[in-house]
Write a protein that holds these residues in place. Sequence first.
Motif, PDB file in Angstrom:
ATOM      1  N   ALA A 245       0.864  -1.111  -0.016  1.00  0.00           N
ATOM      2  CA  ALA A 245      -0.023   0.147  -0.034  1.00  0.00           C
ATOM      3  C   ALA A 245       0.811   1.330  -0.102  1.00  0.00           C
ATOM      4  CB  ALA A 245      -0.975   0.164   1.297  1.00  0.00           C
ATOM      5  N   LEU A 246       2.131   1.108   0.273  1.00  0.00           N
ATOM      6  CA  LEU A 246       3.075   2.414   0.160  1.00  0.00           C
ATOM      7  C   LEU A 246       3.434   2.626  -1.129  1.00  0.00           C
ATOM      8  CD1 LEU A 246       5.948   0.829   2.525  1.00  0.00           C
ATOM      9  CD2 LEU A 246       4.164   2.537   3.018  1.00  0.00           C
ATOM     10  N   SER A 247       3.519   4.073  -1.503  1.00  0.00           N
ATOM     11  CA  SER A 247       4.168   4.400  -2.787  1.00  0.00           C
ATOM     12  C   SER A 247       5.070   3.420  -3.118  1.00  0.00           C
ATOM     13  CB  SER A 247       4.474   6.041  -2.619  1.00  0.00           C
ATOM     14  OG  SER A 247       5.821   6.185  -1.948  1.00  0.00           O
ATOM     15  N   TYR A 248       5.526   3.493  -4.590  1.00  0.00           N
ATOM     16  CA  TYR A 248       6.568   2.473  -4.949  1.00  0.00           C
ATOM     17  C   TYR A 248       7.774   2.969  -4.392  1.00  0.00           C
ATOM     18  CZ  TYR A 248       9.002  -0.284  -8.239  1.00  0.00           C
ATOM     19  OH  TYR A 248       9.744  -1.217  -8.745  1.00  0.00           O
ATOM     20  N   MET A 249       8.079   4.444  -4.300  1.00  0.00           N
ATOM     21  CA  MET A 249       9.388   4.709  -3.824  1.00  0.00           C
ATOM     22  C   MET A 249       9.571   4.287  -2.448  1.00  0.00           C
ATOM     23  SD  MET A 249      10.856   8.766  -3.405  1.00  0.00           S
ATOM     24  CE  MET A 249       9.807   9.285  -2.087  1.00  0.00           C
ATOM     25  N   GLU A 276       9.467  13.068  -4.529  1.00  0.00           N
ATOM     26  CA  GLU A 276       9.525  12.038  -5.805  1.00  0.00           C
ATOM     27  C   GLU A 276      10.201  12.576  -6.690  1.00  0.00           C
ATOM     28  OE1 GLU A 276       7.401   8.234  -7.673  1.00  0.00           O
ATOM     29  OE2 GLU A 276       6.140  10.114  -7.441  1.00  0.00           O
ATOM     30  N   ASN A 277      10.155  13.819  -7.171  1.00  0.00           N
ATOM     31  CA  ASN A 277      10.531  14.591  -8.328  1.00  0.00           C
ATOM     32  C   ASN A 277      12.141  14.648  -7.957  1.00  0.00           C
ATOM     33  OD1 ASN A 277      10.174  16.600  -6.230  1.00  0.00           O
ATOM     34  ND2 ASN A 277      11.038  17.966  -7.848  1.00  0.00           N
ATOM     35  N   SER A 278      12.913  14.706  -6.790  1.00  0.00           N
ATOM     36  CA  SER A 278      13.940  14.711  -6.499  1.00  0.00           C
ATOM     37  C   SER A 278      14.508  13.352  -6.572  1.00  0.00           C
ATOM     38  CB  SER A 278      14.444  15.261  -4.967  1.00  0.00           C
ATOM     39  OG  SER A 278      14.034  16.404  -4.931  1.00  0.00           O
ATOM     40  N   PHE A 279      13.918  12.301  -6.224  1.00  0.00           N
ATOM     41  CA  PHE A 279      14.463  10.857  -6.248  1.00  0.00           C
ATOM     42  C   PHE A 279      14.657  10.579  -7.935  1.00  0.00           C
ATOM     43  CE2 PHE A 279      13.404   6.549  -6.775  1.00  0.00           C
ATOM     44  CZ  PHE A 279      14.250   5.781  -5.555  1.00  0.00           C
TER      45      PHE A 279
END
Length: 798
Positions: A245-249, A276-279
């Motif tokens: 259920a977590l975000s993919y990151m 996430e955009n930094s990731f």
Amino acid sequence: MADLEVQEKDGKIYCPLKKAWHVSTPEERVRQYYIAILANKYGYSLEQMDQELKVNNSKRGQGKARADIVIWKSEQDKKDKKAAFIVVECKAENVKVRVEDYYQGFNYASWAHAEFFVTTNEKETKYFNVDPAYLPQKLDEVVAIPTAKDLDDAARIEQIKNQTKLFTRDEFTKTLRACHNIIRNNDKLSPEAAFDEISKLLFMKIRFERDNKGMKVFTKQEYLDAAQNHEKNVRPGLKGTDLYALSYMQFLFRTTKEFFKDDRLFDDKDEINIRENSFIQILEKLETFNLSDTQDDVKGIAFEEFLGTTFRGELGQFFTPRTIVDFMTEILDPQEGEVICDPTCGSGGFLIKAFEYVREKIEADIRSKKDSLRLSIEGNDYDALPEDKQVKISHSIDKMQAALNTELDTGIEDSRMYQLSRNCIYGTDANPRMARTSKMNMIMHGDGHGGVHHHDGLLNVNGIFEERFDVILTNPPFGQNVDRGQLISEADKFTDEEMKKKYKKKYGAAYDEALKQVDDHIGESLLSLYDLGNTSTLTEVLFMERCLRLLKKGGRMGMVLPEGVLNNKNLQAVREYFEGKAKIILICSIPQDVFIAAGATVKPSLVFMRRFTNDEESEYANCKSEALAEVTALHQAEIDKLEATIAKADALTELLKDDLKKAQTKLKQAKKDKKNTTSVETEITTIKKEQADNRLNKKTAEKELKELYKQIDEETKPVVKKKFDYDIPIAKIDDAGITTTGAASEGNQLPQLVDEYSAYRIQNNLWPVLNNEIIYAMNTDGKYCRYIGSQEVVLNEQ
């Protein structure tokens, strides 16, 4: 023009350069698929290539006498038999192939005056610039080879030749810094927090690429495709704490934490703390680097340089300069099979150098064994043999090389590198960030991180406990004090029962005993665990004793210490403690400049000691006993006189006690009889005065005897040193290879001192050199084995 396609049918493969169908052997498949790559990706025409070109030189030992693929700059150059441009050597084994295994190809490339040499197998391809100044064996690894379009551009070819490993290392360092800046700019995190996020992402990348055996790079597109699938097909409908259920990151990081759980790299509550955009931006920056197979010295040194600028410049973290780390490691000369520790490991500099130092010994031994086995397989008449027999011998050599290469793979259980990586390198650091950094640093250098722990270096943990280590290298914290009120607490206990079972199985009863250091002393002072805890609370003193305890009998250690430890009168008891338990094998005074760039102001010395062997302990005890007897004999008359005085005083004490009792009884009776008591009272006063005088005489004699024994003890020490005499080499270095700004200096004297000391310690047998000769041979089942004495280990086959 249509792409060249590889054609296979009925167990055969079409060879366009030979215009014929050949048996589809694994090596032939590699060759034909790479010819297709050269044609389709690089634009080389079939007319300017050839395969299995026969070597025309008289040198024996070139292996198979045909180069796999040869490329000329043009079809005309090929017709005119001009120098080749590129030579390609192919192998079929799906293992990490070492450059020395391509001796046939790179010798041929040199003798053919080729400018580039390529090695390829089913897994990886490497490129080399052939340096004509060092014919026939000097190769510089580069990042690419020219395409057909580059052939007329001399400047472009020169640029490619200059894109060496150093280029890759510099690019990786710049990339890490760029990633750091992305986080600081996008997410406004502090330098240390930004570093933590990069560490998490690097571990995720390493895990992904290792899972895919280096065949895939963790790219931006890989992530976006998988994330889209996760959000569309996996996550919907899941709620709460379900992992999916977590975000993919966050899902990727959670599974990475699980993958490294035995290493305790991350806290259970840790998660990715950047957008996430930094990731995604960071993934894009890193996607040109495959951390599964990028050479260890490339990514390792790059990571160290990144650490240096990040921590020194922004976090004020203290690092031991590389020149000092190299020097101390080379002085102690750790050997394969020896167990090595740094209980204050910081970023892992000493552990990495020790790992690399022993790895180089293993690699050199494997190269030597390959050379001797190759010559025995070829025999004396190799060059006169028919081609089919030469090919058969070549395949036998390939099999031998592949077998011995497994010894260099840290992932193959029981290999020599596995043993080094998993069972020989240990460290602790009390700072969680530094412990994690050390692990990351070691992974970047080729592994060995499993023995590193976030833990107080003065307390036992896992594989780090008393009398376990052959070699200790460390730079303990200086000038700090352990608080006398610091108690051992429940938090110091190791409570992971699953891991405890593993360690008990590995270390046996010694591990149970090691745990008692903490478990049996909860609530007690940390200082109470150490003999010198009552003498000094200085961290360097306690770590000196800790290191001595960690060593096996006869083990050796090198420490960076403040010079005051050696000449401060207040620490005389500390020096005497160590003189009774270890030999000082070298003291090296180095300039204060060495650590100024790191922010240290104390003048350091490098101190090397070797713990007594059992025989030396007995010898020292005997010398001490004999010296004490000799010095005591010189003062025996005085001792006897004082002891007689004390004995006489004791006897007089009893007499006076009886006299006083009788007088007091007489006084009591006189009072009862109402007689004059003056004479009796005077008698009692006289007895009490005699008692006081007697007590004073006894106390004076006892004090004099105590002082005499103290004098005897002091007089005994030089006699012990005389009896237990040995040379202590002392060196003073004016240039240790580093300036006050941290830059390299030109007059580094440390390498010369290493050479001089190595000769000295071998000549004087300061410690025994391990002599476990390893032999490789094929057994009766046709498998290559490692033999140490009568022990046989069948090498893993890939």
